[in-house]
Every structure is written in structure tokens, then in C-alpha cells.
Design an enzyme around this catalytic site. Structure first.
Site, PDB file in Angstrom:
ATOM      1  N   HIS A   1       0.826  -1.198   0.000  1.00  0.00           N
ATOM      2  CA  HIS A   1       0.000   0.000   0.000  1.00  0.00           C
ATOM      3  C   HIS A   1       0.872   1.264   0.000  1.00  0.00           C
ATOM      4  CE1 HIS A   1      -3.721   2.125   0.586  1.00  0.00           C
ATOM      5  NE2 HIS A   1      -3.121   2.874   1.501  1.00  0.00           N
TER       6      HIS A   1
ATOM      7  N   GLU B   1      -2.212  -5.462  -4.572  1.00  0.00           N
ATOM      8  CA  GLU B   1      -2.848  -5.116  -3.316  1.00  0.00           C
ATOM      9  C   GLU B   1      -4.260  -5.700  -3.247  1.00  0.00           C
ATOM     10  OE1 GLU B   1      -2.494  -0.893  -2.651  1.00  0.00           O
ATOM     11  OE2 GLU B   1      -4.045  -1.057  -1.134  1.00  0.00           O
TER      12      GLU B   1
ATOM     13  N   ASN C   1      24.785 -23.056  -8.109  1.00  0.00           N
ATOM     14  CA  ASN C   1      25.530 -24.281  -8.306  1.00  0.00           C
ATOM     15  C   ASN C   1      25.106 -25.367  -7.326  1.00  0.00           C
ATOM     16  OD1 ASN C   1      27.850 -25.289  -9.861  1.00  0.00           O
ATOM     17  ND2 ASN C   1      28.323 -23.114  -9.891  1.00  0.00           N
TER      18      ASN C   1
END
Lengths: 680, 151
Positions: A46, A68, A416
Site C-alpha cells: 500500500h 494489493e 551451483n
């Protein structure tokens, strides 16, 4: 209003809010029943929305707004959490991050986010944007869509109002109003539409909410729900009279349908509650929760300081230190007790101050580690593995300059470990391991260094395969291979020959681009080592200097000039006799422990003005670049010193074999020799 | 009303030159210069200017004059140019003048040995002739790099 002055703050704060979103989303994924976490994410989103709208970044505000809405629905238990849902939200956060980055780099923060916006909208409407059959459902239920859309959106109160209105003979409509794309004053049109509607009946709800409509926080479309005695057609006509309204769709609300949906929502809630109570029975989960809830970040009393200002402070400070040295000299010459004491006290204060100034540049390694949980989550999903990332010592502090550089090598090593280290779930089960792989990322201080460890409990490295590959690549010979220790064999995967071949990844399990990791870390003045046990896992240990701005050097003299050679590239120093020098094809060499070592006469290379007689024995600094060695011939060694690294500035970028400069105790400048350019 | 331009006046080879004062951050006495190997000839090296490593250019060499030993009156004029701080070695510097803008004339074809591209104009004030230096051109990195390439 000129927004530029706020831009920096905006970017910093946006990054923080996005970081909070990512972190909390990860927490939420582990504790889906704790809706207070959603609140936290919602708050960050917000704030971000508000900030970006104020700054005029519409796209950013728009996407945040969509996100939102979904969060709001989650908060109100209208949408059930699922891994796919998290994927979409994470994707949205990724996009937002990319937008903020683009703004930070001077861009406009625009980005094509149609897909994710669409997905978010679907979720918001209570549909599943994920399944492939989705399209069919959408097509089949095109008519139903509207109703479904409303269905999820009424709370108990609104539903009661609708119900009562109906009992009193009112009609309930859901009206979608589309404004023309070139509509300039959207808020004004909304106002006019509302005025029309309020003359005919009562508006119960609008989507987006009225406040947002007033702030023009919507696209071209908005939806209102109203009760009225008039017919749908009449209302449609009235609204169409408002200018710049493109289309109006009026749907009667089927209250049976609404009730049904509302009920199923209730079911969802009860189900979640049921789950919750089940979870509560599990002690581990309980512990987790306890850990999560009380953590409320204390408002930290900090200010942001531009790193350049700290550099200026540091420069001024060095001046002070140099003057302190002079004062010291003067006071010992004058032999005045009072002066002595004052200078001594000043010395103490300045060294304390120096520590403080240096500490101000320290940043917790957290800023780098923060991005890994999300990355690991995504990678684990992509690779279809189960991986748990544990982070230890994120509060360990490092100099800002090191922090900026260390991110990429760490990303590489973690990727990796995920890709090649940790086995698939089936393999792990077959080996009798926990099906969830573990990666431990740990940072800690030790002496003047910071250590970062990346440990996994994966497959480890197969020695024989590494050896075979190294032999076939010609990186080493059979004879030397026999003499290598296990550790030395593992280090082979850092060799540059190992990195390019793609087949390596299935041979050693590791090795793609690891030479780059090693080079980056070494350029920071650090080292990286590796240890592994087959089928038990591997550890990469990275050692880094606390700061890049202070390095240890060997100060040497060449005729009347002083140069500094970084200790990190020095192997040892030696005194040799002129008679021991041999000639090998225009290159003077010496025999150094059985190896032929080329000699570089710095006074020739640097064209130093000659002012002293040459002596019979030579002082040689043996330096290395990777595994190549060379001997730098100087006139004398002055000694080891900690120096503050400075750049030569923009004007002298092309200085040969000089990587920077430093200021010595007497205020003079000494140049730092870049051994890497001296050795080919 | 005529506008004035404030300049720092300095001497090289008995000639007077001028740089706008807003480009100058200070005038220093000669400090210890550390030679930087293998750079262009007119870059004499670097100095420690209150903690900042600053490159030093000998304007005599830059303008192609004969080099002389530095002495008591030698000064380093520190100038700012696009984020860079550079010190200029001059024979002496001791004057700040206001020159009326209208007294500045375009550069003549040739002024002594000085390649005229480094001059932005000349100003005659009473009996003094001031040569205004175009710093951007005089310190241009492009020119510097070309000179480096040519050895």
C-alpha cells in the site's frame, strides 16, 4: 513540483518495501494460516502504491494496486493460498523490482506487465489463472463471469443490504462503466456517473473503492453495485448521457448465486480454521509461530548518508592523521611535557575517530543475503527439488565496497549448489537422506576477515571424475595428478579450463563458470576454498577482507621513489646475487626453487630516474597472477604497511601498471603497483 | 551596464594568462609531486591535495615551452573540470582581476608558440594583455590520449 530531490529517497524506500514484501511472502508461504503476515505485506504494498502514484510512476502504482487487491482478498479469506498463487505474486514483485531498478537507472519505470496484471485480475475475481483448461472454463462461463466476480466481493453487511432491498422490491444491479481511453478527467466523469446513479437509487459498493476512483487510481473501467426501483435499461441510458463514457453493462444480481458463493467462502474459512487447529497440534509448527509473532522491528534511529560524503570525511581525516604525525615529531623535538601530553591525547582521540569513520562504511551482509530466499524458492520450483535455505550471521558487517561486489559470486555458488549439489527428491530418498535438501549460508567475523560459507548436503564432488576431466582437458599431467591431495583436486573445478565445457556439469556436478567466481573473489583480495565429501555435501569457504579501502602492502623503494605492492599478490621476498641471473631469450630469469622465474626490473619498466649506484645483490619481490609467478626487482624493501586505497582519478585512467595510490605518513603519495598487468 | 568577468591571472614565460575564477578551487605552493610512470609528458605526476590524489599538469610543457626548474614563485592552480580536479603548474600567480566582457576579443591567428586552439580570447586591460585559456581544450582527455599514443 520538482520530484527529483525525492527520487533517491523514493528508490531506497521502494526497495525496502519490496524487500519486506518478498521476505514476508516467504514467511507466509511457510505459515499460510497466519493472516497477520498478509497485513504486513499489504501495508508495504500500500505504501509503495501511494509513493509511486505521488511520484507519477503510473505503471508501478497500477501493478502494485492489482497486487494489493489480491492481498486484500487473501486477507479477507476470500482467496485460498496456493503455491501457484504465490508464484504470481512473486512474479509481480519481480516486475515491481525491475521497474524500481529501471527508475533507479534513470528510466521511466515502464514495463510490459500485461500477463501478470491479467493473472492478478483473474485471481482477484476468484478464478484460477493457472490451469490449461482455464480458457475453456472462461469461455463456457463468460456469462457467469460477471456474477462470479461480484459473488466473492460482498461482505456480510452488503449482502444483507442487498437481501433486504430485494425484499422491499428494489432491483439490484451491478454496473460496469467503461470510460473512453482518451478521457482526460477520469475523476470528474466518475463523479458525474455517481451523481446520475444517486438520483436513481443507492450505490452500495464500487470497485475499485470510491477513494481510489477519486484519485483516478483505476484504468478505464470501474464497477458499481446499486439498488434502485428503475430498470436496468433506464439506468444504462442515463449513464450513457455522461460524456466520455464508452460503454455501460448492467447486470441484475442473482441473490441466490451470491448467497451460494458467500457460503462456499465460509466453507473455505472453516476449512482453513480446521487446518489451523490441526497444525496447532504439531509442536514444531507452534514453535515456528512463536518465533514469528513477537518480532516487531523497533524503529531504528538511523539516517542515510551518501557514501561520497563518507569518503570526503575520510579524506579530511587522513589529513588530520598526517598532521598528528607532524605534531608528534615537533613535540618530541621540543621536549615540553605539557605539549607531549596534549599530543598524546589527541593521538588517542584521532585513532578512535578513525575507527568510527571506518565503521560507518560497514553494512550488514544481510543486504546481499536478503535476495537469496526468494531466489532459492524460485529455483527449487524450477528444478522441482525441495530445498531449505538457512541463513546464519546475516548481521555480520562488511565494507560497502565489498558488499557491492560479493553478490554475484554468491548467487553463482548458490545456484551451483541448487543445480548440481542437491539431488532430486527421488535420489535423496534412495540414498536414505531427508527428501528436503539443505543449504546453509553462514557469515562470521574472524580477525581482520569476514568468512562466508555455503554448505549443502547434496551429492558432493566425485574426485575421480574431476581428475579424469582435468587429465583429458590437459589441465594437469598424470604425474602431478598422483601427488594431489583431495582438496587440491576439488580446487581443480575453479580452473578456467573447467568452466567452459558444458559437459562438466554432469561430470563433476560443478564447475560452470566457477573460475569467474574465484577471480572476482580474488580481485577483492579474498580467497575461496572448497571441501567436499561424496554423497554428504560440499562447503565453499570464502574469506574476504573487512574493507577494500584499506589493504596491506609491501612498501618498496626504487631509486628515490616509493611504490606499494599489494600483499595479496606477493608470495615472498628474496635477495639474489646478480651473478645468479640467467638469460633466456632476451628475458632475464632466475632459478626459483627449481622453477624458471622471469625477472622484471621495475626501474626500467617505470623509467625511474637513476640516482644511485647499482649493488651486487638484488631485492626481489616474488608476485603471482593466478598460477603464474614473476620476480619484481626493486632497490630495497621498506616494510609492510596498512594503507588507505585511493584512485588516481578520472584524468589519469590510462596509467600503466598502476592500480591506485595512497598517502604515506609524511603526506607524500605512493603509487600502488598492479601486478596483474605486469604478468602476462 | 557592462558585465565583468572575474579571472585568476598567472604568468608563464613573461606572458599573462587568465582562467575564470569559478573554475579555480585554489592556488597552492609547490607540493611534493609523485611521478607517475609512462604517462603523457605534460602530466608531471600526482600530489596529495588535502587527501585527494590530484594529477598535476605542467602548462609550460603543455603549451610547448621550455621547461624550467621550479622555484619559490611556482604555483599550482587547482581547477575543476567535469568532476575532475587537476592542478596546473605555472610560473607564478598573484592576481585576481575583473575584466569587462566587452574588452575580450576573439583570438588572433597566432599568439607566440601557443597553439591557438587552447585560447578562447584575449583581453587588453590598460597596458596588459591577458590570454584567456580554454580549459576544456587545454586539458582535453582526447588530446591527452592522442599525445599518449604518439608517445
Amino acid at each position: 513540483m520538482d520530484m527529483n530531490q525525492y527520487l533517491e529517497v523514493f528508490i531506497e524506500e521502494s526497495k525496502e518495501h519490496l524487500q519486506t514484501c518478498s521476505e514476508q511472502l516467504l514467511v507466509l508461504e511457510k505459515n499460510p494460516e497466519d493472516l497477520s503476515i498478509v497485513n504486513e505485506i499489504f501495508r508495504s504494498a500500500h505504501t509503495l502504491k501511494g509513493m509511486s502514484a505521488t511520484m507519477g510512476y503510473e505503471d508501478l502504482a497500477n501493478l502494485t494496486h492489482k497486487m494489493e487487491n489480491v492481498l486484500d482478498a487473501i486477507r479477507n479469506s476470500q482467496i485460498a493460498l496456493s503455491p501457484e498463487l504465490f508464484d504470481v505474486i512473486f512474479l509481480a514483485v519481480d516486475h515491481l523490482e525491475a521497474m524500481v531498478m529501471s527508475i533507479a537507472e534513470g528510466g521511466d519505470g515502464k514495463r510490459n506487465v500485461k500477463d501478470v496484471v491479467h493473472q492478478l485480475e483473474m485471481i482477484e475475481k476468484g478464478e484460477s489463472p493457472f490451469s490449461s483448461t482455464n480458457a475453456e472454463i472462461a469461455a463456457a462461463s463468460a456469462v457467469l463471469e460477471k456474477k462470479e466476480m461480484i459473488a466473492g466481493e460482498y461482505d456480510e453487511f452488503e449482502w444483507t443490504v442487498l437481501q433486504q432491498s430485494k425484499d422491499q422490491g428494489f432491483n439490484s444491479f451491478e454496473i460496469s462503466i467503461g470510460l473512453r481511453e482518451d478521457c482526460l478527467l477520469k475523476a470528474a466523469r466518475v463523479f458525474m456517473v455517481f451523481e446520475v446513479l444517486e438520483k436513481s437509487g443507492e450505490v452500495i459498493k464500487s470497485h475499485p473503492p470510491v477513494e481510489l476512483l477519486e484519485e483516478e487510481q483505476f484504468d478505464q473501467q470501474f464497477t458499481v453495485t446499486m439498488v434502485t426501483t428503475e430498470s436496468g435499461e433506464e439506468i444504462k441510458k442515463k449513464i450513457m448521457k455522461v460524456t466520455e463514457v464508452d460503454q455501460v453493462v448492467v447486470n441484475a444480481i442473482d441473490l441466490e448465486c451470491v448467497r451460494h458463493e458467500a457460503k462456499s467462502n465460509e466453507d473455505n474459512v472453516t476449512e482453513i480454521l480446521k487446518q489451523e487447529s490441526n497444525d496447532a497440534l504439531l509442536p514444531t509448527d507452534n514453535d515456528d509461530k512463536k518465533k514469528q509473532t513477537p518480532v516487531k522491528p523497533a524503529s531504528s534511529k538511523t539516517i542515510r548518508v551518501n557514501i561520497e560524503r563518507l569518503d570526503i570525511l575520510m579524506n579530511l581525516f587522513e589529513e588530520l592523521v598526517i598532521d598528528r604525525g607532524r605534531l608528534d615529531q615537533i613535540s618530541s623535538d621540543l621536549d615540553n611535557q605539557e605539549l607531549h601530553e596534549t599530543v598524546e591525547r589527541m593521538s588517542r582521540i584521532t585513532s578512535d575517530l578513525q575507527t568510527i569513520v571506518l565503521n560507518m562504511r560497514m553494512v550488514p551482509v544481510e543486504t546481499v543475503f536478503n535476495r537469496f530466499p526468494k531466489m532459492v524458492r524460485q529455483l527449487a520450483r524450477d528444478l522441482n527439488k525441495k530445498v531449505n535455505l538457512e541463513i546464519n550471521g546475516a548481521e555480520t558487517e562488511l565494507d560497502r565496497t565489498v558488499i557491492d561486489e560479493i553478490g554475484d559470486p554468491l548467487v553463482h555458488l548458490i545456484r551451483n549448489a541448487m543445480d548440481h549439489g542437491i539431488e532430486t527428491t527421488e535420489e535423496r530418498l534412495a540414498k536414505g537422506k531427508n527428501e528436503e535438501g539443505k543449504i546453509l549460508l553462514k557469515a562470521y567475523h574472524s580477525g581482520n576477515h569476514v568468512f562466508i560459507e555455503i554448505e549443502d548436503d547434496g551429492a558432493g564432488i566425485n574426485k575421480d571424475r574431476v581428475l579424469n576431466k582435468a587429465l583429458s582437458n590437459g589441465i594437469l599431467t598424470k604425474e602431478t595428478a598422483a601427488t594431489l591431495t583431495d582438496k587440491q583436486i576439488y580446487e581443480l573445478i575453479f580452473a578456467s579450463g573447467f568452466s567452459t565445457a558444458e559437459t562438466i556439469s554432469d561430470v563433476s556436478g560443478r564447475g560452470v563458470g566457477l573460475d569467474v567466481v574465484k577471480n572476482t573473489i580474488e580481485s577483492l583480495g579474498g580467497t575461496v576454498t572448497i571441501d567436499s565429501k561424496e554423497n554428504e555435501g560440499s562447503i565453499f569457504l570464502i574469506q574476504l577482507p573487512l574493507t577494500l579501502s584499506i589493504i596491506s602492502v609491501m612498501l618498496v623503494e626504487i631509486q628515490n621513489e616509493k611504490y606499494a605492492i599489494p600483499l595479496s599478490s606477493i608470495i615472498e621476498t628474496a635477495i639474489i646475487k646478480r651473478a645468479d641471473i640467467m638469460n633466456a631469450h632476451n628475458q632475464q630469469v632466475i632459478d626459483y626453487r627449481g622453477k624458471v622465474l622471469p625477472l622484471l626490473f621495475l626501474k626500467d619498466i617505470f623509467e625511474v630516474p637513476i640516482s644511485q649506484e647499482e649493488e651486487e645483490s638484488l631485492s626481489v619481490v616474488i608476485v603471482r597472477k593466478g598460477d603464474k609467478l614473476a620476480g619484481l626487482v626493486v632497490d630495497s624493501f621498506i616494510g609492510q604497511l596498512e594503507i588507505v586505497l585511493k584512485s588516481l582519478g578520472n584524468y589519469l585512467t590510462s596509467a600503466f601498471a598502476i592500480s591506485g595510490a595512497t598517502i604515506l605518513g609524511d603526506g607524500q603519495v605512493a603509487l600502488i603497483i598492479d601486478c596483474n598487468t605486469l604478468i602476462h | 551596464m557592462s558585465e565583468d568577468m572575474k579571472v585568476i591571472v598567472f604568468q608563464i614565460m613573461d606572458k599573462e594568462y587568465a582562467i575564470p575564477v569559478d573554475k579555480v578551487s585554489g592556488i597552492e605552493k609547490l607540493l611534493h609531486i609523485t611521478r607517475v610512470p609512462k604517462t603523457v609528458k605534460f602530466v608531471k605526476g600526482v600530489i596529495n591535495l588535502r587527501g585527494v590524489i590530484t594529477p598535476i599538469i605542467d602548462l609550460r610543457v603543455r603549451f610547448g615551452f621550455e621547461e624550467v626548474e621550479y622555484d619559490e614563485s611556482t604555483r599550482i592552480i587547482v581547477v575543476f573540470l567535469d568532476d575532475m580536479e587537476v592542478g596546473l603548474i605555472v610560473d607564478s600567480a598573484n592576481d585576481v582581476l575583473d575584466i569587462p566582457v566587452e574588452s575580450i576579443e576573439p583570438q588572433p591567428e597566432i599568439v607566440g608558440h601557443l597553439a591557438s586552439e587552447y585560447i578562447s580570447g584575449v583581453a587588453k586591460i590598460e597596458k596588459r594583455l591577458l590570454v584567456l585559456i580554454n580549459l576544456e581544450k587545454a586539458l582535453s582527455l582526447e588530446v591527452t590520449e592522442n599525445m599518449l599514443r604518439e608517445g
